[in-house]
Design an enzyme around this catalytic site. Structure first.
Site, PDB file in Angstrom:
ATOM      1  N   ARG A   1     -20.619  -8.557   7.770  1.00  0.00           N
ATOM      2  CA  ARG A   1     -19.901  -7.321   8.084  1.00  0.00           C
ATOM      3  C   ARG A   1     -20.821  -6.109   8.074  1.00  0.00           C
ATOM      4  O   ARG A   1     -20.629  -5.148   8.790  1.00  0.00           O
ATOM      5  CB  ARG A   1     -18.813  -7.061   7.043  1.00  0.00           C
ATOM      6  CG  ARG A   1     -17.693  -8.077   7.085  1.00  0.00           C
ATOM      7  CD  ARG A   1     -16.864  -7.972   5.815  1.00  0.00           C
ATOM      8  NE  ARG A   1     -16.194  -9.232   5.548  1.00  0.00           N
ATOM      9  CZ  ARG A   1     -14.912  -9.472   5.827  1.00  0.00           C
ATOM     10  NH1 ARG A   1     -14.166  -8.571   6.370  1.00  0.00           N
ATOM     11  NH2 ARG A   1     -14.386 -10.640   5.549  1.00  0.00           N
TER      12      ARG A   1
ATOM     13  N   LYS B   1     -18.903 -24.962  -1.839  1.00  0.00           N
ATOM     14  CA  LYS B   1     -17.811 -25.130  -2.787  1.00  0.00           C
ATOM     15  C   LYS B   1     -17.327 -23.744  -3.229  1.00  0.00           C
ATOM     16  O   LYS B   1     -18.110 -22.812  -3.107  1.00  0.00           O
ATOM     17  CB  LYS B   1     -18.257 -25.960  -3.986  1.00  0.00           C
ATOM     18  CG  LYS B   1     -19.294 -25.270  -4.894  1.00  0.00           C
ATOM     19  CD  LYS B   1     -19.282 -25.832  -6.276  1.00  0.00           C
ATOM     20  CE  LYS B   1     -18.691 -24.907  -7.280  1.00  0.00           C
ATOM     21  NZ  LYS B   1     -19.603 -24.007  -7.947  1.00  0.00           N
TER      22      LYS B   1
ATOM     23  N   HIS C   1     -24.405 -28.717  -4.390  1.00  0.00           N
ATOM     24  CA  HIS C   1     -25.867 -28.666  -4.497  1.00  0.00           C
ATOM     25  C   HIS C   1     -26.410 -29.636  -5.549  1.00  0.00           C
ATOM     26  O   HIS C   1     -27.577 -29.981  -5.519  1.00  0.00           O
ATOM     27  CB  HIS C   1     -26.354 -27.236  -4.723  1.00  0.00           C
ATOM     28  CG  HIS C   1     -26.246 -26.745  -6.133  1.00  0.00           C
ATOM     29  ND1 HIS C   1     -25.096 -26.247  -6.668  1.00  0.00           N
ATOM     30  CD2 HIS C   1     -27.169 -26.671  -7.120  1.00  0.00           C
ATOM     31  CE1 HIS C   1     -25.319 -25.893  -7.924  1.00  0.00           C
ATOM     32  NE2 HIS C   1     -26.563 -26.133  -8.234  1.00  0.00           N
TER      33      HIS C   1
ATOM     34  N   ASP D   1     -15.334 -24.639 -11.271  1.00  0.00           N
ATOM     35  CA  ASP D   1     -16.709 -24.218 -10.984  1.00  0.00           C
ATOM     36  C   ASP D   1     -17.687 -25.384 -11.109  1.00  0.00           C
ATOM     37  O   ASP D   1     -18.635 -25.488 -10.344  1.00  0.00           O
ATOM     38  CB  ASP D   1     -17.089 -23.094 -11.967  1.00  0.00           C
ATOM     39  CG  ASP D   1     -18.404 -22.429 -11.605  1.00  0.00           C
ATOM     40  OD1 ASP D   1     -18.585 -22.107 -10.411  1.00  0.00           O
ATOM     41  OD2 ASP D   1     -19.245 -22.229 -12.506  1.00  0.00           O
TER      42      ASP D   1
ATOM     43  N   HIS E   1     -19.467 -30.748  -9.314  1.00  0.00           N
ATOM     44  CA  HIS E   1     -20.770 -31.263  -9.767  1.00  0.00           C
ATOM     45  C   HIS E   1     -20.608 -32.416 -10.758  1.00  0.00           C
ATOM     46  O   HIS E   1     -21.241 -33.461 -10.647  1.00  0.00           O
ATOM     47  CB  HIS E   1     -21.584 -30.159 -10.455  1.00  0.00           C
ATOM     48  CG  HIS E   1     -21.762 -28.914  -9.637  1.00  0.00           C
ATOM     49  ND1 HIS E   1     -21.878 -28.944  -8.271  1.00  0.00           N
ATOM     50  CD2 HIS E   1     -21.869 -27.602  -9.989  1.00  0.00           C
ATOM     51  CE1 HIS E   1     -22.034 -27.705  -7.826  1.00  0.00           C
ATOM     52  NE2 HIS E   1     -22.028 -26.874  -8.847  1.00  0.00           N
TER      53      HIS E   1
ATOM     54  N   LYS F   1     -20.301 -22.661 -20.512  1.00  0.00           N
ATOM     55  CA  LYS F   1     -21.247 -21.545 -20.381  1.00  0.00           C
ATOM     56  C   LYS F   1     -21.521 -20.989 -21.767  1.00  0.00           C
ATOM     57  O   LYS F   1     -20.736 -21.175 -22.691  1.00  0.00           O
ATOM     58  CB  LYS F   1     -20.646 -20.450 -19.499  1.00  0.00           C
ATOM     59  CG  LYS F   1     -20.425 -20.909 -18.074  1.00  0.00           C
ATOM     60  CD  LYS F   1     -21.008 -19.926 -17.096  1.00  0.00           C
ATOM     61  CE  LYS F   1     -20.789 -20.332 -15.664  1.00  0.00           C
ATOM     62  NZ  LYS F   1     -22.026 -20.663 -14.943  1.00  0.00           N
TER      63      LYS F   1
HETATM   64  C1  BG6 Z   1     -22.812 -23.342  -9.459  1.00  0.00           C
HETATM   65  C2  BG6 Z   1     -21.819 -22.623 -10.325  1.00  0.00           C
HETATM   66  O1  BG6 Z   1     -22.164 -24.177  -8.549  1.00  0.00           O
HETATM   67  O2  BG6 Z   1     -23.663 -24.114 -10.291  1.00  0.00           O
HETATM   68  C3  BG6 Z   1     -22.511 -21.765 -11.382  1.00  0.00           C
HETATM   69  O3  BG6 Z   1     -20.982 -21.811  -9.518  1.00  0.00           O
HETATM   70  C4  BG6 Z   1     -23.489 -22.599 -12.162  1.00  0.00           C
HETATM   71  O4  BG6 Z   1     -21.566 -21.163 -12.253  1.00  0.00           O
HETATM   72  C5  BG6 Z   1     -24.402 -23.365 -11.224  1.00  0.00           C
HETATM   73  O5  BG6 Z   1     -24.238 -21.732 -12.997  1.00  0.00           O
HETATM   74  C6  BG6 Z   1     -25.271 -24.326 -11.987  1.00  0.00           C
HETATM   75  O6  BG6 Z   1     -26.218 -24.845 -11.107  1.00  0.00           O
HETATM   76  P1  BG6 Z   1     -27.622 -25.327 -11.629  1.00  0.00           P
HETATM   77  O7  BG6 Z   1     -28.289 -25.871 -10.411  1.00  0.00           O
HETATM   78  O8  BG6 Z   1     -28.303 -24.131 -12.211  1.00  0.00           O
HETATM   79  O9  BG6 Z   1     -27.324 -26.354 -12.678  1.00  0.00           O
END
Ligand code: BG6
Length: 499
Positions: A50, A159, A189, A246, A251, A349
Site C-alpha cells: 500500500r 501461517k 518455516h 502461533d 510448527h 515464550k
Molecule cells: C514464528 C512465530 O512462526 O516462529 C514466532 O510467529 C516465533 O512467535 C517464531 O518466535 C519462532 O521461530 P524460530 O525459527 O525462531 O524458532
C-alpha cells in the site's frame, strides 16, 4: 525436495513487501540465494504494497534489511548491485481491481525485461485477513498462468492458515477456486530448517533406529519449543493467536508428525505428506487424563539478567487478557506403532532459554541384573534431537564408572552439526523459496494436513472459550514455565527435561 535441478526463470511478487517478513526474512533469503548462485538466471521481484515507494527507495530499504538480517555478512557489494536491479516496487491496494490490472501490466514489462518466461510466484506476506481477497484478485485479474508446461503460477501462503477448523476449510475452499492444490505452497518455516529435515534422514537413512522406533522400546516422547523472547511488538496479533495458534497448531505438530510418521513408499511430496497426514489424524488429547493440558501466561521477571514485563503489560495486550503464552499437552497417537506412548509437548515464550528439541526416552531394561544400590543409578536411554540452537543429536546411556565397584554413570554420545560439517546452514526461507521456484512441495503443508491439525486444536480452543480447561497459570518470566506443567507430567511418574 530441492536438488541440483536448475531453478526456472520466474518473477516473485511479494504482497506486503513493506512489512517485517520481507525485510527480515524474504529479501535476505533471496540475497543469500544470489550469493550462492542459486537464483534462476532470469529472475525479478516485484514488491507490492500500500505504501507509495519508488524502486530506488524499495531497494535501499531492502538493503538495510539485508545488512541487518542476512546470515552472510558483510554485504557483498558486487552481488548486491546485480541483485538489486532485479528488485521492483508496485504500489497498490488489495481491494482495488485497477491495482491488479496495473500489476498485470507491470508483470508483462518485467517478464520481457528479465526474461522470466511468464512464470510467477505470488508470495502472501500480509496479515492473514488479506489472504482471501488477494487470492481472489490474483485469480480474477488473469494473473494466474494455468497452462503448464507453457508457464506456471504458484501462490505461497504464510501461517496462520485459518484461525480454527472452519476458517481453514473456508480458506482452502476459497483458494482452490483460483489455484489447484499443487500450485499452493502453505509455508511452515520449521520444515525448512536443516535439523527438522534431518529427522527424516536420521530415521530413514539409517538402519538401526527404525526397528526400535515404536511402543515396544519407547517409553515416551517430549517435544519442546521454548523461547526466551516475549511477544516483541506483536501484541495485537498475539492476542488473537496465543501460543496454540502461533506455534503448536503448526510448527510443533509438524515436528511431531515427522517423528511419528511411517516410512513413505517414496520420498516425494505426496507420499511424505500422506504419511504425516495419518499421524495428524490419529492424534488425540489423552482421554484418560483430565489434566493433560496446561496453559500459562508469563508474568514479570528477569530473562538473561534483564527485567522484563509480564504479558499483560505488553503493548497491544488487554490488561485482563486470557491469551496463553505457554501450553503443555499430553497427546496420544492412536495407531499400532504408538498406542500407549505419550507425546508430551510444550511451548512457551519468556522461558529461561531458547531451545527446540525432541527427546525420545526409551524403556528401562526388562530385567535388572545389578545390585539394589546400582539400580538407582541407572537412567533410561534418551535420544535427543536438538533442532536449535546447538543443533545436533545426543544419546544418553549408562557406562560403568571405573573402579572396583559396579557403579553406573549416565554418559552422553554427541553429534554436533557445526563441528561435523563446518559449513553454515542456509536459513529456512532460502530452502523453502527455492523449493517453491523448483515446484517441490514436499516441505509445505497440504490442505488436508492443515485441516487435520485444526481438527485436534479447534475443539480445544472452542472449549476454552466456553470455559472448559481455560484456567491460565501465571509463570515468572525467565522460569521453566507453570508449575502445573511439571505436575501434569509428574502424575505419570515422569519429568520434563530441564530447560
Ligand atoms: C514464528 C512465530 O512462526 O516462529 C514466532 O510467529 C516465533 O512467535 C517464531 O518466535 C519462532 O521461530 P524460530 O525459527 O525462531 O524458532
Amino acid at each position: 525436495m530441492a536438488n541440483s535441478r536448475k531453478a526456472p526463470n520466474c518473477v516473485m511478487v511479494i504482497f506486503g513487501a513493506s512489512g517485517d517478513l520481507a525485510h527480515r526474512k524474504l529479501i535476505p533469503a533471496l540475497y543469500n540465494l544470489a550469493v550462492d548462485g542459486l537464483l534462476p538466471t532470469g529472475f525479478a521481484v516485484i514488491g507490492f504494497g500500500r505504501k507509495p515507494m519508488t524502486d530506488d527507495v524499495f531497494r535501499s530499504e531492502m538493503k538495510a534489511g539485508v545488512a541487518e538480517f542476512s546470515r552472510s555478512k558483510p554485504i557483498n557489494e558486487d552481488v548486491w548491485t546485480a541483485f538489486s536491479t532485479q528488485l521492483h516496487y508496485q504500489q497498490g491496494s488489495y481491494d482495488d481491481h485497477a491495482s491488479f490490472d496495473a500489476l498485470n501490466d507491470r508483470l508483462k514489462v518485467i517478464d520481457a525485461a528479465h526474461e522470466t518466461a511468464g512464470n510467477r510466484l505470488y508470495y502472501l506476506s500480509t496479515p492473514p485477513e488479506a489472504y482471501a481477497l488477494i487470492t481472489e484478485r490474483i485469480g480474477t485479474s488473469s494473473l494466474v498462468q494455468n497452462q503448464p508446461p507453457a508457464a506456471w503460477s504458484r501462490v505461497v501462503i504464510e501461517k496462520p492458515f485459518g484461525h480454527d477448523l472452519q476458517s481453514a476449510r473456508d480458506l482452502n475452499e476459497h483458494v482452490h477456486k483460483f489455484f489447484r492444490e499443487e500450485q499452493i505452497y502453505r509455508i511452515d518455516h520449521y520444515l525448512g530448517k536443516e535439523t527438522v529435515q534431518n529427522i527424516l534422514v536420521f530415521r530413514f537413512a539409517n538402519g538401526i533406529f527404525e526397528p526400535i522406533w515404536d511402543r515396544r522400546y519407547i517409553d515416551h516422547i517430549q517435544i519442546t519449543v521454548a523461547e526466551n523472547i516475549g511477544i516483541e511488538n506483536r501484541g495485537n496479533y498475539y492476542e488473537t493467536s496465543g501460543v496454540v495458534r502461533d506455534i503448536v497448531q503448526n510448527h510443533l505438530l509438524q515436528v511431531l508428525a515427522l517423528i511419528a510418521m511411517e516410512p513413505p513408499a517414496e520420498f516425494n511430496a505426496d507420499d511424505v505428506r500422506n504419511e504425516k497426514l495419518k499421524v495428524l489424524k490419529a492424534l488425540h488429547l489423552d482421554r484418560n487424563n483430565a489434566n493433560g493440558l496446561v496453559r500459562g501466561q508469563y508474568g514479570p521477571g528477569k530473562v538473561g539478567g534483564v527485567v522484563v514485563n509480564g504479558y499483560v503489560q505488553e503493548a497491544g495486550v488487554a490488561p485482563d487478557s486470557t491469551t496463553e503464552t505457554y501450553l503443555a499437552m499430553k497427546l496420544n497417537v492412536d495407531n499400532w506403532r504408538w498406542a500407549g506412548v505419550p507425546f508430551y509437548i510444550r511451548s512457551g515464550k519468556r522461558l529461561s532459554r531458547r531451545v527446540t528439541e525432541i527427546a525420545i526416552q526409551f524403556r528401562m531394561p526388562p530385567r535388572m541384573l545389578f545390585s539394589e544400590a546400582t539400580r538407582h543409578e541407572i537412567e533410561p536411554n534418551v535420544l535427543v534431537m536438538t533442532i536449535q540452537p546447538d543443533e545436533g543429536i545426543s544419546l544418553k546411556f549408562g557406562a560403568k564408572r571405573p573402579g572396583s565397584g559396579e557403579q553406573v554413570q549416565p554418559v552422553v554420545m554427541n553429534f554436533n552439526y557445526g563441528e561435523s560439517f563446518n559449513i553454515p546452514a542456509p536459513d529456512a526461507y532460502e530452502r523453502l523459496i527455492l523449493d517453491c521456484v523448483l515446484g517441490d512441495s514436499t516441505l509445505f503443508t497440504r490442505a488436508d494436513e492443515v485441516e487435520a491439525a485444526w481438527q485436534l486444536i479447534s475443539p480445544i480452543v472452542e472449549g476454552w472459550k466456553a470455559g472448559a480447561n481455560s484456567f491460565i497459570e501465571q509463570y515468572r518470566s525467565g522460569s521453566a514455565g507453570p508449575k502445573g506443567s511439571d505436575d501434569m507430567i509428574q502424575q505419570d511418574g515422569r519429568k520434563w527435561r530441564a530447560l
